[in-house]
Design an enzyme around this catalytic site. Sequence first.
Site, PDB file in Angstrom:
ATOM      1  N   HIS A  34       5.119  -9.298   1.173  1.00  0.00           N
ATOM      2  CA  HIS A  34       3.837  -8.620   0.958  1.00  0.00           C
ATOM      3  C   HIS A  34       2.929  -9.594   0.215  1.00  0.00           C
ATOM      4  CE1 HIS A  34       1.049  -5.702  -0.915  1.00  0.00           C
ATOM      5  NE2 HIS A  34       1.446  -4.824  -0.013  1.00  0.00           N
ATOM      6  N   ASP A  77      11.332  -8.094  -5.147  1.00  0.00           N
ATOM      7  CA  ASP A  77      10.348  -7.031  -4.968  1.00  0.00           C
ATOM      8  C   ASP A  77      11.054  -5.858  -4.294  1.00  0.00           C
ATOM      9  OD1 ASP A  77       8.433  -5.291  -4.001  1.00  0.00           O
ATOM     10  OD2 ASP A  77       7.235  -6.807  -2.991  1.00  0.00           O
ATOM     11  N   GLN A 120       9.817  -1.441  -1.459  1.00  0.00           N
ATOM     12  CA  GLN A 120      10.153  -0.725  -0.223  1.00  0.00           C
ATOM     13  C   GLN A 120      11.605  -0.259  -0.175  1.00  0.00           C
ATOM     14  OE1 GLN A 120       8.095   0.286   2.142  1.00  0.00           O
ATOM     15  NE2 GLN A 120       6.389  -0.599   1.022  1.00  0.00           N
ATOM     16  N   LYS A 144       6.314   5.081  -4.354  1.00  0.00           N
ATOM     17  CA  LYS A 144       7.008   4.980  -3.075  1.00  0.00           C
ATOM     18  C   LYS A 144       8.363   5.679  -3.108  1.00  0.00           C
ATOM     19  CE  LYS A 144       4.394   1.030  -1.564  1.00  0.00           C
ATOM     20  NZ  LYS A 144       4.317  -0.197  -0.780  1.00  0.00           N
ATOM     21  N   CYS A 190      -0.629  -5.751   4.686  1.00  0.00           N
ATOM     22  CA  CYS A 190      -0.597  -6.709   3.568  1.00  0.00           C
ATOM     23  C   CYS A 190       0.531  -7.717   3.735  1.00  0.00           C
ATOM     24  CB  CYS A 190      -0.481  -5.993   2.222  1.00  0.00           C
ATOM     25  SG  CYS A 190      -1.943  -5.047   1.776  1.00  0.00           S
TER      26      CYS A 190
END
Length: 405
Positions: free
Chosen positions: A122, A199, A202, A225, A363
Amino acid sequence: MAFDIKKIRADFPILSREVNGYPLVYLDNAATSQKPKQVIDCIVDYYSNYNANIHRGVHSLSQEATDAYEQARKAIQEHFNIEKTHEVIFTSGTTHGINLVANGFSSLLEKGDEIIVSALEHHSNIVPWQMLCERTGAILKVIPMNQDGMLVFSEYEKLLSDKTRLVFVNHISNALGTINPIKSIIKKAHQVGAAVLIDGAQACSHIKPDLQSLDVDFYVTSAHKMCGPTGVGILYGKEEWLTKLPPYQGGGEMIAEVTFEKTTYADLPHKFEAGTPNIAGGIAFGAAINYLNAIGFDAIATYEENILEYATKELLAIDGLKIYADIKEKTSVISFNIEGIHPYDIGTILDKMGIAVRTGHHCAQPIMDYFKIPGTVRASFAFYNTLEEVNRLVEGVKKAKMMLS
């Protein structure tokens, strides 16, 4: 809690509304998840009954708010199997956490040092590191991807050297759903003495990361999320690294003592938590984690795998439809195009039918550039979606194809 889809859907007020005269089919969960009433009620309860600033007041409301906020930090620590509570830093979200670490390493990197990102990132896990390189003279290297939407691990191994200081990879690609082999990536990085930031934005709605088992140095994620509110997230960092990094912001709460001659900083985690935080958001983040754990991540994974398998099969039956990263190691995200049709046009028609999907580069523009496409249609599923909603999506795509061909 037994996995009862009707009961689960009843927890989400927004799922009962209509859009453009149709029952809402919400398939944009990779952008943000919907919120159960248990989380919404938690926010309302805070502002209705014990709204106060935390850590500073001796009065009862402040103590109640402080206790609730720190209980949420404890719930997060236990959920992610983090060794020490003070290794949990509240942030405004994943992007904030990444920038906090990037800012801290400005004083630790030298010209010629190397840092590695992946081609699946991202923008929030690319741009801060580019800015870091501009400030320090460090060199940014990229792990390439292949046509299956997976990282080329052998090329990653070649990039590692005694100059590698940092490695940044997402746990799961937001654009494709690819699950990256982060445990192996972390292990290889540590062999050359590099630190690793993952990261997890997600990943955390689909799986339950064990951060001690992963042995990761930094892990960032956002509440919104994983059924929590927007504007709050966490940075996990190993104590040794958080101690080395300088504060990201100055202000109240992050100090031990202030004089006009010198300021000393507070201990972890407050060193990185300047100013009044998103108190309601932090408390509600804890409520969201408790909600997901009550359902159970094994049950969530099994249910979402069934949704993904069915949706993949039905969509691939549409002539001219291509799924990017149609692989085994992925979560419930389908990123697709139909030959000769712009993804934006498909998304617009689906919206007219009450079906919310995401279109564009998500993104993650380097991924789209690799595939030489302007973007994709992304349908991202959650545990509160149904097979009936998949059927609505498939029929909607068929109608869009007919109208646009």
